[in-house]
Design an enzyme around this catalytic site. Sequence first.
Site, PDB file in Angstrom:
ATOM      1  N   LYS A  78      31.499  66.977  35.477  1.00  0.00           N
ATOM      2  CA  LYS A  78      31.664  67.585  36.805  1.00  0.00           C
ATOM      3  C   LYS A  78      30.306  68.076  37.291  1.00  0.00           C
ATOM      4  CE  LYS A  78      34.454  71.128  39.213  1.00  0.00           C
ATOM      5  NZ  LYS A  78      35.501  72.157  39.080  1.00  0.00           N
ATOM      6  N   SER A 155      39.595  71.885  42.286  1.00  0.00           N
ATOM      7  CA  SER A 155      38.324  71.336  42.716  1.00  0.00           C
ATOM      8  C   SER A 155      37.811  70.199  41.839  1.00  0.00           C
ATOM      9  CB  SER A 155      37.256  72.445  42.725  1.00  0.00           C
ATOM     10  OG  SER A 155      37.043  72.932  41.402  1.00  0.00           O
ATOM     11  N   SER A 179      41.676  74.785  39.009  1.00  0.00           N
ATOM     12  CA  SER A 179      40.942  73.546  39.285  1.00  0.00           C
ATOM     13  C   SER A 179      40.899  72.514  38.179  1.00  0.00           C
ATOM     14  CB  SER A 179      39.510  73.869  39.695  1.00  0.00           C
ATOM     15  OG  SER A 179      39.493  74.239  41.041  1.00  0.00           O
TER      16      SER A 179
END
Length: 487
Positions: A78, A155, A179
């Site tokens: 990420k 997210s 998330s």
Amino acid sequence: MSDLTKLTLSDALGGMAKGDFNSVELTEAHIKACEGAGKLNAFITDTHDLAREQAKASDARRASGSVGKLEGAPLGIKDLFCTEGVKTCAGSKILGDFQPPYESSVTANMKADGMVMLGKLNLDEFAMGSSNETSSYGPVINPWRKNEDLVPGGSSGGSASAVAADLCLGATATDTGGSIRQPASFTGTVGIKPTYGRCSRWGTVAFASSLDQAGPIAKTVKDSAILLESMSGYDPKDSTSIDAPVPDWVSACGASIKGLRIGIPKEYTIDGMPAEIEKLWQQGIEWLKAAGAEIVDVSLPHTKYALPAYYVVAPAEASSNLARYDGMRYGLRVEGENLADTYERTRTEGFGDEVRRRIMIGTYVLSAGYYDAYYLRAQKVRTKIADDFKAAWEKCDALLTPTCPSAPFAVGRKVNDPITMYLNDIFTVTANLAGLPGISVPAALDADGLPLGLQIIGRAMDEETVFKAASALETAAGFTAKPTKWW
Ligand code: GLN
């Protein structure tokens, strides 16, 4: 050779150990899959050449007898984790082409364990969002589709989408209010947020420091245990890191849950929840009962205050953390007439709408006149929520809940309605407020053929029970569906 991208991480590590294929072959197969998946917009930065080098080095290490926990496995990171010399921008324009001169502790652990990094994954800007539509790099598309493009959740949408589409064997993610778990639920993948403090936050771009926690998104519960074992561990560079050994979570997967007490919190039945999700929750109860668990009803009376408290605490911390992006030290700088004007122009141009909204809410709730009414009160609510869980642990060892109140929705559907968007986190934020571990396991497809997840929440530091229960759920659900390739 059959398609190596279809393997689980565990099987891929096993295949390399047996010599069926090597990391270079495994990595090339995944690079090819990534190159053909531009439509998903899962990656912000590709590091394919670096991946090739790392794979070669990994094969050489293996030949000399040195094999790490993630040896030769191609993974996605990420873009909230700083990676030395590789662009890290947190999905924001304000970081520009920032190349950190250091590595986050989580990715450093994974590198030391032999991972191969395919690239940096898209996310909501600064991890603020539930649909991956707030990214400055455009929305991520869910590989699961129904006549129209669907969001992968957020997210960590890039991480979830990439794992679901077999672009990588697993990915890192972060969870401040849901998330990791919500995108896992939206994409038919497994996502675990460990206990606050298990994974070091050092070198991970900060959103809300008292809630942020790293964890993996993976294809199976066992894969998530393998990844979390590598990511976790005490780090003196993070003062909130917990000084405790990393247990053998892989062995917990598949262990019996006979006699385990599973609590069903009555407050997680909410108005407007689709009947299908309610039914799946019931089904989950039956599955765990059949596997030997004892089901008990519990109450978490302050649940209804969790979302409002979260949306005070998280923006408050965000407004303070994001003060560092001033155009002076790194990232974007838009020159103005004077210093104040430069700050203003840089921050106006650099931050997107959602991030600006959070900064404004955060500075408001922290301001002298409103601090007691909002921030202090939210902190008190947070304590009440943690106390609710403590009381529940007297009666049970883990909780079973739905992960989200909905299936994945269409791109654009909720983006202009922040309140509806915030409701996505209703079942996940409580674990962050109380610092507890929570996992989402894919459990079924809805009537439209879209994935739905169930969540297990456990006691602080008791990921072992969480993995046991999740693994029992995974076995009973037998979820093997994959999205049909259209990208
Ligand atoms: N959706 C939540 C938010 O926007 C949670 C995000 C997260 O966990 N990073 O704040």
